[in-house]
Design a protein around this motif. Structure first.
Motif, PDB file in Angstrom:
ATOM      1  N   MET A 123      36.729  41.166  31.027  1.00 57.97           N
ATOM      2  CA  MET A 123      37.462  39.799  32.181  1.00 57.97           C
ATOM      3  C   MET A 123      39.059  39.433  31.755  1.00 57.97           C
ATOM      4  O   MET A 123      39.074  38.650  31.207  1.00 57.97           O
ATOM      5  CB  MET A 123      36.357  38.790  32.289  1.00 57.97           C
ATOM      6  CG  MET A 123      35.148  38.963  32.776  1.00 57.97           C
ATOM      7  SD  MET A 123      34.330  37.161  33.256  1.00 57.97           S
ATOM      8  CE  MET A 123      35.633  36.258  33.882  1.00 57.97           C
ATOM      9  N   ASN A 124      39.751  40.301  32.168  1.00 58.94           N
ATOM     10  CA  ASN A 124      40.874  40.744  31.085  1.00 58.94           C
ATOM     11  C   ASN A 124      41.701  40.145  32.840  1.00 58.94           C
ATOM     12  O   ASN A 124      41.348  40.387  34.143  1.00 58.94           O
ATOM     13  CB  ASN A 124      41.605  41.640  31.205  1.00 58.94           C
ATOM     14  CG  ASN A 124      41.123  42.410  29.873  1.00 58.94           C
ATOM     15  OD1 ASN A 124      41.038  41.609  28.624  1.00 58.94           O
ATOM     16  ND2 ASN A 124      41.358  43.454  29.865  1.00 58.94           N
ATOM     17  N   GLU A 125      42.474  39.198  33.013  1.00 62.43           N
ATOM     18  CA  GLU A 125      43.159  38.385  34.126  1.00 62.43           C
ATOM     19  C   GLU A 125      44.351  39.585  34.176  1.00 62.43           C
ATOM     20  O   GLU A 125      45.272  38.970  33.323  1.00 62.43           O
ATOM     21  CB  GLU A 125      43.693  36.886  33.942  1.00 62.43           C
ATOM     22  CG  GLU A 125      41.941  36.203  33.569  1.00 62.43           C
ATOM     23  CD  GLU A 125      41.580  35.938  34.615  1.00 62.43           C
ATOM     24  OE1 GLU A 125      42.147  35.969  35.969  1.00 62.43           O
ATOM     25  OE2 GLU A 125      40.222  36.128  34.617  1.00 62.43           O
ATOM     26  N   PRO A 126      45.036  40.133  35.272  1.00 60.32           N
ATOM     27  CA  PRO A 126      46.063  40.439  35.783  1.00 60.32           C
ATOM     28  C   PRO A 126      47.743  39.261  35.549  1.00 60.32           C
ATOM     29  O   PRO A 126      47.042  38.090  36.530  1.00 60.32           O
ATOM     30  CB  PRO A 126      46.212  41.185  37.074  1.00 60.32           C
ATOM     31  CG  PRO A 126      44.512  40.393  37.448  1.00 60.32           C
ATOM     32  CD  PRO A 126      43.293  39.673  36.749  1.00 60.32           C
ATOM     33  N   ASN A 127      48.461  40.083  35.166  1.00 62.21           N
ATOM     34  CA  ASN A 127      49.722  39.237  35.108  1.00 62.21           C
ATOM     35  C   ASN A 127      49.981  39.374  36.795  1.00 62.21           C
ATOM     36  O   ASN A 127      49.415  39.800  37.703  1.00 62.21           O
ATOM     37  CB  ASN A 127      50.406  39.786  34.440  1.00 62.21           C
ATOM     38  CG  ASN A 127      51.574  41.539  34.693  1.00 62.21           C
ATOM     39  OD1 ASN A 127      50.873  41.595  35.469  1.00 62.21           O
ATOM     40  ND2 ASN A 127      51.134  41.812  33.359  1.00 62.21           N
ATOM     41  N   GLN A 128      51.139  38.300  37.029  1.00 62.22           N
ATOM     42  CA  GLN A 128      51.819  38.048  37.999  1.00 62.22           C
ATOM     43  C   GLN A 128      52.220  39.305  38.726  1.00 62.22           C
ATOM     44  O   GLN A 128      52.159  39.488  40.017  1.00 62.22           O
ATOM     45  CB  GLN A 128      52.844  37.085  38.178  1.00 62.22           C
ATOM     46  CG  GLN A 128      53.583  36.249  39.159  1.00 62.22           C
ATOM     47  CD  GLN A 128      52.208  36.144  39.980  1.00 62.22           C
ATOM     48  OE1 GLN A 128      51.666  34.736  39.562  1.00 62.22           O
ATOM     49  NE2 GLN A 128      52.581  36.079  41.397  1.00 62.22           N
ATOM     50  N   GLU A 129      52.786  39.811  38.313  1.00 59.51           N
ATOM     51  CA  GLU A 129      53.708  41.252  38.381  1.00 59.51           C
ATOM     52  C   GLU A 129      52.184  42.473  39.531  1.00 59.51           C
ATOM     53  O   GLU A 129      52.443  42.806  40.088  1.00 59.51           O
ATOM     54  CB  GLU A 129      53.985  41.794  37.351  1.00 59.51           C
ATOM     55  CG  GLU A 129      55.170  43.571  37.793  1.00 59.51           C
ATOM     56  CD  GLU A 129      55.484  43.807  37.270  1.00 59.51           C
ATOM     57  OE1 GLU A 129      55.782  44.885  37.217  1.00 59.51           O
ATOM     58  OE2 GLU A 129      55.409  43.542  36.067  1.00 59.51           O
ATOM     59  N   THR A 130      51.646  42.002  38.781  1.00 61.95           N
ATOM     60  CA  THR A 130      50.338  42.748  38.481  1.00 61.95           C
ATOM     61  C   THR A 130      49.942  42.385  40.317  1.00 61.95           C
ATOM     62  O   THR A 130      49.135  42.722  41.188  1.00 61.95           O
ATOM     63  CB  THR A 130      49.337  43.270  38.094  1.00 61.95           C
ATOM     64  OG1 THR A 130      49.169  43.461  36.880  1.00 61.95           O
ATOM     65  CG2 THR A 130      48.038  44.227  38.672  1.00 61.95           C
ATOM     66  N   ILE A 131      48.815  41.122  40.009  1.00 61.22           N
ATOM     67  CA  ILE A 131      48.852  40.286  41.406  1.00 61.22           C
ATOM     68  C   ILE A 131      50.142  40.400  42.285  1.00 61.22           C
ATOM     69  O   ILE A 131      49.221  40.966  44.193  1.00 61.22           O
ATOM     70  CB  ILE A 131      48.952  38.932  41.466  1.00 61.22           C
ATOM     71  CG1 ILE A 131      47.749  38.712  40.211  1.00 61.22           C
ATOM     72  CG2 ILE A 131      48.060  38.132  42.504  1.00 61.22           C
ATOM     73  CD1 ILE A 131      47.508  36.614  39.759  1.00 61.22           C
ATOM     74  N   GLU A 132      51.001  40.427  42.335  1.00 53.48           N
ATOM     75  CA  GLU A 132      51.810  41.237  43.387  1.00 53.48           C
ATOM     76  C   GLU A 132      52.192  42.511  43.968  1.00 53.48           C
ATOM     77  O   GLU A 132      51.911  43.126  44.767  1.00 53.48           O
ATOM     78  CB  GLU A 132      53.295  40.293  43.047  1.00 53.48           C
ATOM     79  CG  GLU A 132      53.629  39.165  42.730  1.00 53.48           C
ATOM     80  CD  GLU A 132      54.879  38.546  42.018  1.00 53.48           C
ATOM     81  OE1 GLU A 132      55.915  40.055  42.175  1.00 53.48           O
ATOM     82  OE2 GLU A 132      55.070  37.615  41.688  1.00 53.48           O
ATOM     83  N   ALA A 133      51.510  43.461  42.829  1.00 55.57           N
ATOM     84  CA  ALA A 133      52.086  44.793  43.253  1.00 55.57           C
ATOM     85  C   ALA A 133      50.371  45.046  44.392  1.00 55.57           C
ATOM     86  O   ALA A 133      50.380  46.028  45.002  1.00 55.57           O
ATOM     87  CB  ALA A 133      51.500  45.548  42.098  1.00 55.57           C
ATOM     88  N   MET A 134      49.146  44.951  43.456  1.00 58.73           N
ATOM     89  CA  MET A 134      47.803  44.509  44.403  1.00 58.73           C
ATOM     90  C   MET A 134      48.169  43.882  45.549  1.00 58.73           C
ATOM     91  O   MET A 134      47.255  44.620  46.810  1.00 58.73           O
ATOM     92  CB  MET A 134      47.102  43.759  43.879  1.00 58.73           C
ATOM     93  CG  MET A 134      46.194  44.971  42.116  1.00 58.73           C
ATOM     94  SD  MET A 134      45.009  43.663  41.764  1.00 58.73           S
ATOM     95  CE  MET A 134      45.381  41.884  41.220  1.00 58.73           C
ATOM     96  N   ALA A 135      48.992  43.122  46.373  1.00 56.11           N
ATOM     97  CA  ALA A 135      49.300  42.611  47.667  1.00 56.11           C
ATOM     98  C   ALA A 135      49.497  43.165  48.232  1.00 56.11           C
ATOM     99  O   ALA A 135      49.468  43.344  49.683  1.00 56.11           O
ATOM    100  CB  ALA A 135      49.839  40.394  47.097  1.00 56.11           C
ATOM    101  N   GLU A 136      50.787  43.395  47.778  1.00 57.75           N
ATOM    102  CA  GLU A 136      51.397  44.422  48.549  1.00 57.75           C
ATOM    103  C   GLU A 136      50.647  45.854  48.663  1.00 57.75           C
ATOM    104  O   GLU A 136      50.927  46.201  49.973  1.00 57.75           O
ATOM    105  CB  GLU A 136      52.786  44.957  47.108  1.00 57.75           C
ATOM    106  CG  GLU A 136      53.793  46.089  48.129  1.00 57.75           C
ATOM    107  CD  GLU A 136      54.379  46.667  47.602  1.00 57.75           C
ATOM    108  OE1 GLU A 136      55.363  47.344  47.805  1.00 57.75           O
ATOM    109  OE2 GLU A 136      55.135  45.809  46.180  1.00 57.75           O
TER     110      GLU A 136
END
Length: 99
Positions: A52-65
């Motif tokens: 269960m790796n938590e994505p970093n902020q950049e990844t979260i933003e990319a997924m939202a985009e």
């Protein structure tokens, strides 16, 4: 495909911890054990260890985009080839748009 029942024993605390983990990963205990068995048979080795790796902020933003672009397809560019994409990136870099 015929199925069979498998009975096993394990420490209650370990079972509860595993049950919580697989639930957090979006599966149940049966799915976990079948997935593990299939992987072991396919690889002829002990299976990989999902984490269960938590994505970093950049990844979260990319997924939202990406999700936004899926919901609003007119907001993104469409390319007919990879070369066309690379040319566009080169043009943006020449214009000073890419840092």
């Amino acid at each position: 495909m015929a199925t069979t029942n498998v009975t096993m024993r394990m420490d209650v605390g370990l079972k509860n911890q595993l049950q919580e983990l697989v639930s957090n990963l979006g599966m149940d205990m049966t799915t976990f054990f079948v997935m593990t068995a299939k992987q072991a048979v396919r690889e002829q080795a002990l299976p990989f260890r999902p984490a269960m790796n938590e994505p970093n902020q950049e990844t979260i933003e990319a997924m939202a985009e990406v999700e936004y672009m899926r919901q609003h397809p007119d907001t993104g560019k469409v390319y007919s080839s990879f070369s066309e994409l690379l040319n566009d990136l080169d043009d943006e870099e020449d214009d000073g748009c890419i840092k």
